[in-house]
Scaffold this motif. Structure first.
Motif, PDB file in Angstrom:
ATOM      1  N   LYS A  53       5.755  -1.281  -5.098  1.00 33.38           N
ATOM      2  CA  LYS A  53       4.333  -1.040  -4.841  1.00 33.38           C
ATOM      3  C   LYS A  53       3.936  -1.583  -3.473  1.00 33.38           C
ATOM      4  N   LEU A  54       4.506  -2.725  -3.102  1.00 35.57           N
ATOM      5  CA  LEU A  54       4.236  -3.267  -1.776  1.00 35.57           C
ATOM      6  C   LEU A  54       4.708  -2.296  -0.700  1.00 35.57           C
ATOM      7  N   HIS A  55       5.919  -1.774  -0.870  1.00 38.72           N
ATOM      8  CA  HIS A  55       6.458  -0.824   0.098  1.00 38.72           C
ATOM      9  C   HIS A  55       5.550   0.405   0.215  1.00 38.72           C
ATOM     10  N   ALA A  56       5.043   0.879  -0.917  1.00 39.67           N
ATOM     11  CA  ALA A  56       4.242   2.107  -0.931  1.00 39.67           C
ATOM     12  C   ALA A  56       2.925   1.950  -0.186  1.00 39.67           C
ATOM     13  N   ASN A  57       2.441   0.728  -0.058  1.00 35.05           N
ATOM     14  CA  ASN A  57       1.133   0.507   0.561  1.00 35.05           C
ATOM     15  C   ASN A  57       1.212  -0.062   1.973  1.00 35.05           C
ATOM     16  N   LEU A  58       2.424  -0.159   2.507  1.00 34.22           N
ATOM     17  CA  LEU A  58       2.560  -0.659   3.872  1.00 34.22           C
ATOM     18  C   LEU A  58       2.061   0.384   4.867  1.00 34.22           C
ATOM     19  N   LYS A  59       1.462  -0.083   5.936  1.00 35.18           N
ATOM     20  CA  LYS A  59       0.983   0.810   6.992  1.00 35.18           C
ATOM     21  C   LYS A  59       2.109   1.215   7.935  1.00 35.18           C
ATOM     22  N   ILE A  60       3.057   0.307   8.127  1.00 35.52           N
ATOM     23  CA  ILE A  60       4.192   0.618   8.995  1.00 35.52           C
ATOM     24  C   ILE A  60       5.234   1.371   8.165  1.00 35.52           C
ATOM     25  N   GLU A  61       5.798   2.438   8.742  1.00 40.76           N
ATOM     26  CA  GLU A  61       6.711   3.296   7.991  1.00 40.76           C
ATOM     27  C   GLU A  61       7.983   3.559   8.784  1.00 40.76           C
ATOM     28  N   LYS A  62       9.018   3.879   8.047  1.00 39.16           N
ATOM     29  CA  LYS A  62      10.314   4.186   8.679  1.00 39.16           C
ATOM     30  C   LYS A  62      10.186   5.402   9.583  1.00 39.16           C
ATOM     31  N   ASP A  63      10.929   5.348  10.695  1.00 39.11           N
ATOM     32  CA  ASP A  63      10.994   6.421  11.693  1.00 39.11           C
ATOM     33  C   ASP A  63       9.720   6.548  12.524  1.00 39.11           C
ATOM     34  N   ASP A  64       8.706   5.695  12.254  1.00 35.94           N
ATOM     35  CA  ASP A  64       7.514   5.656  13.102  1.00 35.94           C
ATOM     36  C   ASP A  64       7.773   4.776  14.314  1.00 35.94           C
ATOM     37  N   GLN A  88       1.546  -7.819   6.845  1.00 34.48           N
ATOM     38  CA  GLN A  88       1.815  -9.224   6.539  1.00 34.48           C
ATOM     39  C   GLN A  88       0.661  -9.811   5.732  1.00 34.48           C
ATOM     40  N   GLU A  89      -0.569  -9.525   6.157  1.00 28.14           N
ATOM     41  CA  GLU A  89      -1.751 -10.026   5.444  1.00 28.14           C
ATOM     42  C   GLU A  89      -1.870  -9.374   4.069  1.00 28.14           C
ATOM     43  N   TYR A  90      -1.524  -8.084   3.972  1.00 28.73           N
ATOM     44  CA  TYR A  90      -1.585  -7.383   2.690  1.00 28.73           C
ATOM     45  C   TYR A  90      -0.629  -8.013   1.678  1.00 28.73           C
ATOM     46  N   ILE A  91       0.602  -8.273   2.104  1.00 25.58           N
ATOM     47  CA  ILE A  91       1.581  -8.880   1.191  1.00 25.58           C
ATOM     48  C   ILE A  91       1.107 -10.263   0.752  1.00 25.58           C
ATOM     49  N   LYS A  92       0.588 -11.029   1.707  1.00 24.00           N
ATOM     50  CA  LYS A  92       0.095 -12.366   1.368  1.00 24.00           C
ATOM     51  C   LYS A  92      -1.048 -12.289   0.360  1.00 24.00           C
ATOM     52  N   THR A  93      -1.959 -11.324   0.560  1.00 24.20           N
ATOM     53  CA  THR A  93      -3.096 -11.182  -0.355  1.00 24.20           C
ATOM     54  C   THR A  93      -2.630 -10.851  -1.762  1.00 24.20           C
ATOM     55  N   GLN A  94      -1.650  -9.938  -1.886  1.00 23.46           N
ATOM     56  CA  GLN A  94      -1.170  -9.553  -3.215  1.00 23.46           C
ATOM     57  C   GLN A  94      -0.542 -10.740  -3.942  1.00 23.46           C
ATOM     58  N   ILE A  95       0.155 -11.584  -3.199  1.00 25.80           N
ATOM     59  CA  ILE A  95       0.763 -12.771  -3.818  1.00 25.80           C
ATOM     60  C   ILE A  95      -0.310 -13.814  -4.123  1.00 25.80           C
ATOM     61  N   ALA A  96      -1.242 -13.995  -3.179  1.00 28.39           N
ATOM     62  CA  ALA A  96      -2.318 -14.984  -3.384  1.00 28.39           C
ATOM     63  C   ALA A  96      -3.202 -14.596  -4.556  1.00 28.39           C
ATOM     64  N   ASN A  97      -3.335 -13.286  -4.822  1.00 29.70           N
ATOM     65  CA  ASN A  97      -4.142 -12.843  -5.961  1.00 29.70           C
ATOM     66  C   ASN A  97      -3.518 -13.216  -7.301  1.00 29.70           C
ATOM     67  N   LYS A  98      -2.265 -13.597  -7.275  1.00 29.40           N
ATOM     68  CA  LYS A  98      -1.589 -14.043  -8.501  1.00 29.40           C
ATOM     69  C   LYS A  98      -1.672 -15.558  -8.663  1.00 29.40           C
ATOM     70  N   GLY A  99      -2.457 -16.208  -7.813  1.00 27.70           N
ATOM     71  CA  GLY A  99      -2.642 -17.644  -7.943  1.00 27.70           C
ATOM     72  C   GLY A  99      -1.911 -18.478  -6.917  1.00 27.70           C
ATOM     73  N   TYR A 100      -1.130 -17.853  -6.061  1.00 33.29           N
ATOM     74  CA  TYR A 100      -0.339 -18.599  -5.084  1.00 33.29           C
ATOM     75  C   TYR A 100      -1.137 -18.736  -3.787  1.00 33.29           C
ATOM     76  N   ALA A 101      -2.037 -19.710  -3.799  1.00 30.69           N
ATOM     77  CA  ALA A 101      -2.997 -19.863  -2.706  1.00 30.69           C
ATOM     78  C   ALA A 101      -2.337 -20.188  -1.382  1.00 30.69           C
TER      79      ALA A 101
END
Length: 751
Positions: free
Chosen positions: A279-290, A301-314
């Motif tokens: 799911k993380l891969h599917a929502n990344l803005k940077i893509e292969k061959d771009d 980077q901020e998106y991945i951090k937010t998804q993890i922080a939303n699980k309680g990992y501040a």
């Protein structure tokens, strides 16, 4: 201090085996006698220790409150005599800044505030800071002089005389080595730019040198190359050649571009039990061959951090690594996420609210003690508090109290919510207008809103009394009640239509999902509809055997279920998010009118600051209404088009225009669109200006029976009375007989 040390040595020589009988403090108004006594480790009936006396002097001088401290000693009676430094009674800045709020801001920066203590050290530091500010603004060789006037023994007046140096203007700019990017690209990121033609026009560069930004300009250009995929790009710090005789400069940037890289592979190393890697891969803005883009990478980077922080990992950390293949110019992007430990909310502490009740703030904070930390909840809480309109500023701070606990500090700065307003203006349609209201959107800090208002003009009179509660008993339910009297005059070429209505409405709603509200409103409206034909026109109508309109009275009793969504980040001036409203009015719950009116209204706000590095905001609004005949549609139920809310450049109620007086069926379909870009004008006064274009259509059975557009500029001010707009418009797609409007004045309405 030398004379104090000599005095102390003299006194100390007479203190041998002296027993302290009394201690007295004279001349200290800023530190209480009790506080002074607590600092002195000397007690009555003890043998006086000269080291303790010396320590006391050091403590007193460390406060920087005293210009002199004398010690008198006689037969065991110790007296401390303080000569306080004078306080600053007034600070005036001459030759720099003209507006009071600007001067006040400078005084805070240089730390010379009224009532603070004076010292030569403070003056020296203030001069240094002020010269740095002037240099940052491009003024070279400025001079700052300070005059001190003694008002009395305890206070002084400070006059700061500023002689601004000359501004250096960048007349020429060179980018050596740039092949793939040009000056248009660079100008989007550079703080220092070459002077352009028509430099006085908004968005054009005046060429003023900003010395403090020079060291960052090379980094900005380097970052720009990284956004375009040039990972080997090297940009050296700008070289400035300044001619002080003419105050002109030439700026040169030396660039080594290299080749652009494409993305070969993207890998994410994270704990799959915490987040779904796919799911993380599917929502990344940077893509292969771009083409590689560092800006997209940082957002990912901020998106991945937010998804993890939303699980309680501040305290999750997300790092990235780039593995370049310099032969193929491809790059692998590797994200490595380190979650740390889960964090729970220990306490929610609220400060800054002298009026608003804690519970009103707390109900808008989506985290409570013992809740699992969520970064999205933090951001949403901040936006909810801003949307209340109760606060000028909202800050949510995270304070770590242990490895798995944190306090959430909610700091608010309250805004005035009560107002007594009397204002007015002039509109091309309504002519002279008087607006008056008594309102409070936060009665006794409870969050309840009570308002009594009157808007009186030549064409309309509106009186309303309303009470609303956004959270009944601090629940997810909201409610409102409104009583109203509304009289409108709709002017046409052949006749004037008068609509008089009075009634009330009741509303109830509930937050069903975050930022999503479901509810219904019941309205009962008694309407009187009358027509007054213009002189000479009535005879024409009768002579041509055209059927004129007839006066009528009828009742509209309706219920309107709705669903609203609002995730914007501010009440009056949002810069991000959506506001959407979908409703269906069903008229026929008793009453005479019988119709169904679906409506949709969507507004979108987007800050262009990330793209332009400027405080520009894009706003778009689309709204559509349809009336479906369910037995009876009265003329007063018709849809109308024109005016500030639907189509600027045309008068309110301009369409349908009905030039010949023939009876028309009500217009039943309407669609309008507005796009704006808002620019800062006077940020400190919350004043902005903007450019807009409107496109709209209306018809009896088709949307496009009448199609018009308008464009122009507007001035807007979030005043103490509420939002105020001055609209200067030009009609587009105009046809003969259209009633146009080049100026409108609006209070209380926002985009």
């Amino acid at each position: 201090m030398k004379k104090f040390i000599i005095l102390f040595i003299f006194i100390a020589s007479s203190l041998n085996a002296t027993v302290v009988k009394a201690i007295e403090y004279v001349g200290s108004s800023r530190i209480s006698e009790q506080s002074l006594s607590e600092m002195v480790d000397i007690k009555v009936d003890e043998v006086l220790d000269e080291n303790k006396l010396n320590d006391a002097l050091k403590k007193f001088f460390s406060f920087d409150y005293f210009e002199d401290i004398y010690i008198e000693h006689e037969n065991g009676n110790i007296k401390f005599i303080f000569k306080e430094k004078p306080s600053i009674a007034n600070v005036d800045i001459k030759g720099y800044k003209t507006r009071t709020e600007e001067k006040d801001a400078i005084k805070k920066i240089i730390k010379l505030n009224k009532g603070s203590m004076y010292s030569p050290k403070k003056i020296k530091e203030a001069k240094k800071i002020l010269l740095e500010i002037l240099e940052q603004e491009g003024y070279i060789n400025s001079v700052v002089e300070v005059d001190i006037e003694n008002l009395n023994d305890n206070s002084i007046s400070i006059i700061i005389n500023v002689n601004k140096g000359d501004e250096i203007i960048i007349k020429e700019q060179n980018f050596y080595g740039a092949k793939n990017l040009n000056v248009e690209h660079f100008n989007t990121v550079l703080a220092n730019r070459e002077q352009q033609w028509f430099s006085w026009w908004f968005g054009r560069s005046n060429g003023e040198l900003k010395i403090d930004q020079l060291k960052y300009d090379s980094r900005r250009v380097n970052d720009l190359y990284f956004e375009k995929g040039f990972l080997d790009a090297v940009v050296k710090e700008p070289y400035m050649s300044i001619d002080f005789a003419s105050n002109q400069a030439k700026m040169s940037l030396f660039i080594s571009e290299g080749e652009a890289y494409t993305v070969n592979d993207i890998r994410i190393f994270a704990d799959a039990s915490i987040v779904d890697i796919d799911k993380l891969h599917a929502n990344l803005k940077i893509e292969k061959d771009d083409i590689f883009n560092i800006a997209k990478l940082r957002k990912d980077q901020e998106y991945i951090k937010t998804q993890i922080a939303n699980k309680g990992y501040a305290y999750a950390e997300v790092m990235f690594d780039l593995k370049k293949d310099e032969q193929t110019h491809k790059v692998d992007v590797i994200f490595n996420a380190i979650p740390g430990k889960k964090v729970y909310i220990n306490d929610v502490k609220i400060s800054g609210n002298s009026r608003t009740l804690d519970r009103v703030i707390r109900r808008n904070v989506l985290l409570a003690p013992e809740d699992l930390y969520s970064l999205t909840d933090i951001n949403d809480s901040k936006n909810r508090l801003r949307r209340t309109s109760f606060f000028e500023n909202v800050i949510l701070e995270e304070k770590r109290v242990s490895e798995d606990k944190m306090d959430l500090l909610v700091k608010v700065q309250e805004a005035p919510t009560g107002s007594l307003m009397l204002g007015g203006g002039y509109g091309s349609y309504d002519k002279f207008m008087i607006n008056g209201s008594i309102s409070d959107s936060n009665i006794f800090g409870s969050g309840l809103r009570l308002a009594l208002s009157a808007d009186i003009s030549k064409r309309s009179n509106v009186y309303e009394l309303s009470l609303s509660n956004p959270a009944i008993n601090d629940s997810d339910y909201n409610g409102s009640i409104t009583a109203f009297r509304r009289d409108y005059e709709i002017r046409k070429r052949m006749y004037d239509e008068e609509l008089k209505s009075k009634g009330f409405s009741l509303g109830i709603g509930k937050e069903i999902f975050r930022n999503t509200y479901l509810g219904a409103t019941y309205s009962l409206d008694f309407i009187e509809e009358s027509y007054k034909y213009n002189q000479g026109e009535k005879d024409k109508i009768i002579a041509s055997e055209r059927l004129p309109y007839e006066d009528q009275d009828y009742t509209n009793s309706s219920i309107t279920p709705y669903i609203n969504f609002d995730n914007t980040n501010d009440y009056y001036f949002p810069t991000s998010g959506f506001r959407a409203n979908f409703s269906v009015e069903y008229a026929g719950v008793g009453g005479d009118s019988k119709y169904i009116k679906p409506s949709a209204n969507i507004r979108y706000f987007y800050s262009l600051e990330d793209l332009t590095d400027l405080d520009w905001v894009f706003r778009f609004k689309t709204q559509a209404r349809v009336i479906i005949d369910n037995g009876q549609i009265n003329q007063g139920d018709s849809l109308y088009l024109g005016g500030p809310r639907t189509l600027r450049g045309y008068k309110s109620y301009a369409f349908p225009k009905n030039e010949d007086g023939i009876r028309q069926n009500p217009y039943k379909k309407m669609w309008s669109n507005s796009a704006e870009i808002s620019f800062p004008l006077v940020p400190s006064a919350k004043m902005r200006w903007g450019a807009f274009i409107d496109y709209a259509m209306i018809g009896q059975n088709n949307f496009d029976d009448v199609t018009r557009a308008g464009t122009g500029i507007l001035l807007e001010w979030i005043s103490p009375m509420g939002p105020l707009q001055l609209i200067f418009a030009k009609p587009l797609m105009k046809e003969d007989g259209d009633e146009t409007s080049s100026f409108e004045f609006s209070i209380g309405a926002t985009f």
